[in-house]
Scaffold this motif. Structure first.
Motif, PDB file in Angstrom:
ATOM      1  N   LEU A  53       0.836  -1.188   0.000  1.00  0.00           N
ATOM      2  CA  LEU A  53       0.000   0.000   0.000  1.00  0.00           C
ATOM      3  C   LEU A  53       0.877   1.247   0.000  1.00  0.00           C
ATOM      4  CD1 LEU A  53      -2.561  -1.070   2.769  1.00  0.00           C
ATOM      5  CD2 LEU A  53      -2.831  -1.311   0.289  1.00  0.00           C
ATOM      6  N   GLU A  57      -2.796   5.375   2.041  1.00  0.00           N
ATOM      7  CA  GLU A  57      -3.890   4.401   2.029  1.00  0.00           C
ATOM      8  C   GLU A  57      -4.144   3.789   3.401  1.00  0.00           C
ATOM      9  OE1 GLU A  57      -4.462   2.002  -1.848  1.00  0.00           O
ATOM     10  OE2 GLU A  57      -2.287   2.151  -1.563  1.00  0.00           O
ATOM     11  N   GLU A  60      -7.102   5.702   4.629  1.00  0.00           N
ATOM     12  CA  GLU A  60      -8.285   5.561   3.776  1.00  0.00           C
ATOM     13  C   GLU A  60      -8.878   4.165   3.855  1.00  0.00           C
ATOM     14  OE1 GLU A  60      -9.197   5.721  -1.006  1.00  0.00           O
ATOM     15  OE2 GLU A  60      -7.752   7.111  -0.144  1.00  0.00           O
ATOM     16  N   ARG A  61      -8.016   3.153   3.932  1.00  0.00           N
ATOM     17  CA  ARG A  61      -8.516   1.775   3.976  1.00  0.00           C
ATOM     18  C   ARG A  61      -8.655   1.254   5.397  1.00  0.00           C
ATOM     19  NH1 ARG A  61      -5.679  -1.744  -0.680  1.00  0.00           N
ATOM     20  NH2 ARG A  61      -7.460  -3.045  -0.086  1.00  0.00           N
ATOM     21  N   ARG A  62      -8.563   2.159   6.373  1.00  0.00           N
ATOM     22  CA  ARG A  62      -8.798   1.856   7.785  1.00  0.00           C
ATOM     23  C   ARG A  62      -7.929   0.683   8.250  1.00  0.00           C
ATOM     24  NH1 ARG A  62     -13.791   2.218   5.630  1.00  0.00           N
ATOM     25  NH2 ARG A  62     -14.310   0.040   6.034  1.00  0.00           N
ATOM     26  N   VAL A 109      -6.707  -4.875   7.438  1.00  0.00           N
ATOM     27  CA  VAL A 109      -7.125  -3.936   6.393  1.00  0.00           C
ATOM     28  C   VAL A 109      -8.644  -4.029   6.360  1.00  0.00           C
ATOM     29  CG1 VAL A 109      -6.925  -3.260   3.980  1.00  0.00           C
ATOM     30  CG2 VAL A 109      -4.985  -4.325   5.146  1.00  0.00           C
ATOM     31  N   ASP A 111     -11.221  -2.435   5.035  1.00  0.00           N
ATOM     32  CA  ASP A 111     -12.162  -2.273   3.928  1.00  0.00           C
ATOM     33  C   ASP A 111     -12.395  -3.574   3.173  1.00  0.00           C
ATOM     34  OD1 ASP A 111      -9.647  -2.421   2.802  1.00  0.00           O
ATOM     35  OD2 ASP A 111     -10.100  -0.994   1.200  1.00  0.00           O
ATOM     36  N   ASN A 112     -11.383  -4.466   3.153  1.00  0.00           N
ATOM     37  CA  ASN A 112     -11.608  -5.780   2.547  1.00  0.00           C
ATOM     38  C   ASN A 112     -11.508  -6.911   3.559  1.00  0.00           C
ATOM     39  OD1 ASN A 112      -8.896  -5.768   3.053  1.00  0.00           O
ATOM     40  ND2 ASN A 112      -8.244  -6.069   0.925  1.00  0.00           N
TER      41      ASN A 112
END
Length: 824
Positions: A53, A57, A60-62, A109, A111-112
């Motif tokens: 990353l 990010e 942004e992607r927590r 991560v 967001d996913n």
């Protein structure tokens, strides 16, 4: 200079950390190495790069650190994308004497929902000085001790590991002793004092030595203890333990003061030289707080709490010393047995609530971390949820579980799920922990509005009031909020040449229908509508329902007579009936219809007025006019009948028709009879008119004569009053109302005015009798009342002395008689 040296050492360790940092991409395992005791915020590794990353990010992607430990030693610098220390890390506090000290945690991560395992090895630095348990050690040696004899010395303890741990002992220079450093099987070094020359108590009873312990760090750190050697008399037998190694297994959580075991050492000497005292050797302060030994009995008991989760093994070195200063040592190995005394711990690392009801199976709801501090089967944890829920638990890396959807959700059936996650270990007895997750199901617009009926039927009376509500429909939408807000509309259509919206409207909010026109049953009997209910979702959903509006008839139409037809020229139609007609002879038939329906159109017929009662009859239902008896000579040739046709409505309405029946056998006969009757009637009318004119003229003359007499009488009274009151003082106060002038006569005449119009045809004579106006009477009531007497007493009441109005009454009598004669 020492501080500078230490910072240089830290810089070297940081450089080593960069060289050792690596990432096993195949196993999603990231490994770093960092020295202990670094400042807070010190760089550990480029975590953003190792995660693939960019540094921006991380936020942004927590990306965040999740760990089951109670204390987090590392943190993420979202600006630089690096992993840094959260505080100072003390390797000895975390890992004690372990050769390798590794801290494991996970990076999420979010967001996913992907986890990465991170392992940071904490390397040792030389931050601890070797330390003796006591600063001064006493050693007793008999003067008969032969050179070469060895005497144990206290060992120093250095919590560092590797080259930074204890490496060597040194003894201060002297003439009688040397130092022998030996190593045990585990690599630990221990010093022994070796007698090089024989001692002479009389020459030197006490020897003072300094024992120095040093490590292998850079710089080298060392600690020292004073050794005081006392030369004793002969004691030639040292104590001997029954076992060189004692072992004991003890369960954790035993109460303080629990006896673990008893060590035993014997000394064949007698007296003081045979008395043995027990004590610990080479023990850390931590162990001294947990165990204690009875110096006389050798009983080893607990003085602190034993917790398997903190330490499961202890190695204790114990020594026995007799009165002659001979020492013997032995090892005590204490193994802590794990008990199932810790319930599983379940931590909700991430929770994604609410979740939309259209989420596909496999959607992650929550990320759970499950941990049990116990070991073995006591630490094996099984997680489960109720089987009747549309969710399941999937095992992730390490001790993480994912709570995912197992099938499609439906908010209209269940909007909130209270999920109980149960974690149970395999200990005996098993311990369990329940956590509760409240999951909100977010609504989507997946349900159209539903009407309560498949179709609707409404009834309304005709001639309704404009704008009145006539019916209401309701549709329900099981969705929530905007998705359930329903608006109503009517599908536009053309009805009888006009838009349907000109007849009926609907309230878009509540579904109430209103009539925009006054409906007429005679124009149309029913009205077909399509009502649409549409929700406010995106996209909106709708449904239709049919509504049939039936118009109910009202009795608003009077019967219409079709026959006989009324002539348009003002003449009267005539029906012919022969004089020889028998009773029941059908003269004619009245035909009528009613635009209404049902009971409102049921017609009945009856005679309202006839010239000769009982001569004719009309059928109640058919309207047929028949003779009720045979004609007689006295019956008039022209019979007038008024027939009324009524319906059965509420209230009933009716129409009338005049039927003229000529009684004759033929048309010429009836014409001649009617002509003769008309001539005779004209003669009679002329004679009657002449008589009436003479009577009116006579009455009028009589009336005018009465008026003249009355006027003369009034004038005479007034004149008499003037003559009598010429010498009297009271004549000036006579009321003016006692004198009648021309105006009074005119008022009197106007009160009884009438109009008579006479022609040669008495049927056209016309009389008008206006109502008297009592406000214009000739004499006022006040004129009859005197405040002072004027003449004699007989004249004071004028109402009793006035002439009677008999001629006036007679006049009106003749007028009334004339009107009576004139009337048919």
């Amino acid at each position: 200079m020492a501080a500078f040296q230490r910072r240089r050492d830290y810089a070297g360790q940081i450089l080593l950390c960069f060289l050792l940092g690596m990432w096993d991409s195949g196993a999603t395992q990231i490994r770093y190495s960092v020295p202990e005791e670094m400042e807070k915020g010190s760089f550990v590794g480029d975590i953003a790069k190792d995660l693939g990353l960019q540094s921006w990010e991380l936020s942004e992607r927590r990306v965040r650190i999740v760990s089951r430990g109670k204390k987090q030693h590392f943190s993420l610098n979202v600006r630089s994308g690096s992993l840094v220390t959260a505080d100072r890390i003390d390797r000895e506090e975390l890992c004690a004497q372990k050769a390798q000290c590794r801290l494991n945690f996970n990076v999420l991560v979010e967001d996913n929902v992907k986890l990465f395992a991170v392992e940071v090895e904490i390397t040792d630095i030389n931050d601890n000085v070797p330390k003796f348990q006591v600063e001064q050690v006493g050693v007793k040696i008999t003067e008969t001790a032969a050179p070469g004899m060895r005497f144990p010395l206290p060992e120093a303890f250095d919590p560092d590991v590797g080259v930074n741990s204890l490496q060597d002992y040194k003894l201060s220079s002297n003439h009688h002793f040397s130092l022998l450093v030996q190593s045990r099987g585990d690599g630990a070094k221990y010093p022994q004092l070796v007698l090089e020359r024989a001692l002479d108590r009389e020459e030197e009873p006490v020897h003072h030595l300094i024992l120095t312990a040093s490590d292998g760090g850079d710089p080298v750190r060392s600690g020292s203890a004073q050794v005081r050697v006392v030369v004793l008399d002969v004691n030639d037998n040292p104590p001997v333990f029954t076992q060189l190694i004692y072992s004991v297994n003890v369960p954790e959580n035993v109460p303080k003061g629990t006896l673990l075991l008893t060590v035993n050492a014997t000394d064949p000497d007698e007296g003081v030289n045979g008395d043995v005292a027990y004590s610990f050797r080479r023990q850390s302060e931590k162990n001294l707080q947990i165990f204690q030994v009875n110096s006389r009995s050798g009983e080893i008991t607990t003085s602190g709490d034993l917790d398997y989760e903190k330490s499961n093994f202890y190695e204790i070195e114990i020594q026995a010393e007799d009165g002659g200063a001979f020492l013997a040592s032995a090892k005590v190995l204490v193994t802590i047995l794990d008990l199932n005394d810790n319930s599983p711990e379940v931590t909700v690392t991430s929770l994604f609530s609410p979740v939309t009801e259209d989420s596909p199976p496999g959607t992650v709801i929550a990320l759970l971390n499950v941990h049990d501090q116990d070991s073995g089967e006591n630490g094996l944890v099984t997680c489960s949820i109720s089987e009747n829920l549309p969710f399941k638990l999937d095992k992730s890396i390490d001790s993480y579980h994912r709570l995912v959807t197992d099938r499609t959700l439906d908010r209209e059936k269940i909007s909130v799920y209270n999920i109980t996650v149960t974690a149970i270990d395999q200990g005996s007895p098993p311990l369990s922990t329940d956590i509760y997750i409240s999951l909100q199901v977010a609504d989507i617009n997946d349900n159209p509005p539903i009407f309560g009926q498949a179709s609707y039927t409404a009834y309304i009376k005709e001639n309704n009031v404009r704008g009145a509500s006539i019916y209401s429909v309701t549709a329900c939408d099981p969705d929530s909020e905007e998705n359930s807000r329903v608006t109503y509309s009517i599908e536009e259509d053309i009805f009888q040449g006009a838009p349907l919206s000109s007849y009926i409207s609907i309230n878009s909010e509540n579904g109430i229908l209103y009539s925009l026109q006054s409906l007429d049953y005679e124009q149309f009997r029913d009205l077909q509508l399509q009502v649409t209910a549409r929700d406010s979702g995106n996209p909106p959903l709708s449904s239709n329902v049919s509504l049939t509006l039936f118009i109910l008839d009202q009795n608003d139409n009077a019967p219409e007579i079709l026959y006989p037809v009324i002539p348009t020229d003002g003449s009267t139609g005539m029906e012919l009936a022969p004089r020889s007609a028998e009773p029941g002879y059908l003269v004619t038939k009245v035909v009528a219809v009613d635009k209404d329906s049902g009971q409102n159109a049921w017609l009945s017929y009856r005679l309202l007025k006839v010239t000769e009662p009982g001569l004719f009859s009309v059928d109640l239902h058919t309207g047929e006019i028949r003779t009720a008896r045979a004609f007689m000579d006295k019956d008039a040739l022209k019979q007038s009948l008024v027939v009324v046709v009524s319906d059965k409505g509420e209230p009933p309405l009716s129409s009338t028709i005049s039927v003229t029946v000529a009684v004759a056998d033929s048309i010429p006969e009836i014409l001649s009879d009617l002509s003769s009757q008309e001539a005779s009637s004209h003669l009679k009318d002329s004679s009657l008119t002449l008589y009436l004119v003479i009577a009116v003229a006579s009455v009028s003359c009589l009336f005018f004569a009465f008026i003249i007499v009355l006027l003369a009488l009034r004038i005479w009274r007034w004149r008499t009053s003037q003559l009598l009151g010429s010498g009297s003082n009271h004549l000036g106060v006579v009321p003016a109302s006692h004198f009648l002038g021309i105006d009074g006569v005119q008022a009197f005449l106007q009160t009884y005015s009438h109009e008579v119009s006479l022609t040669t045809d008495s049927r056209k004579s016309h009389l008008i009798f206006p109502q008297p106006n009592y406000a214009d009477t000739l004499l006022s009531q006040h004129s009859c009342e005197k405040t002072e007497p004027l003449l004699v007493a007989e004249d004071s009441k004028c109402s009793t002395r006035d002439p009677p109005l008999v001629p006036v009454s007679l006049y009106f009598f003749f007028l009334t008689l004339l009107s009576k004669i004139h009337s048919p």
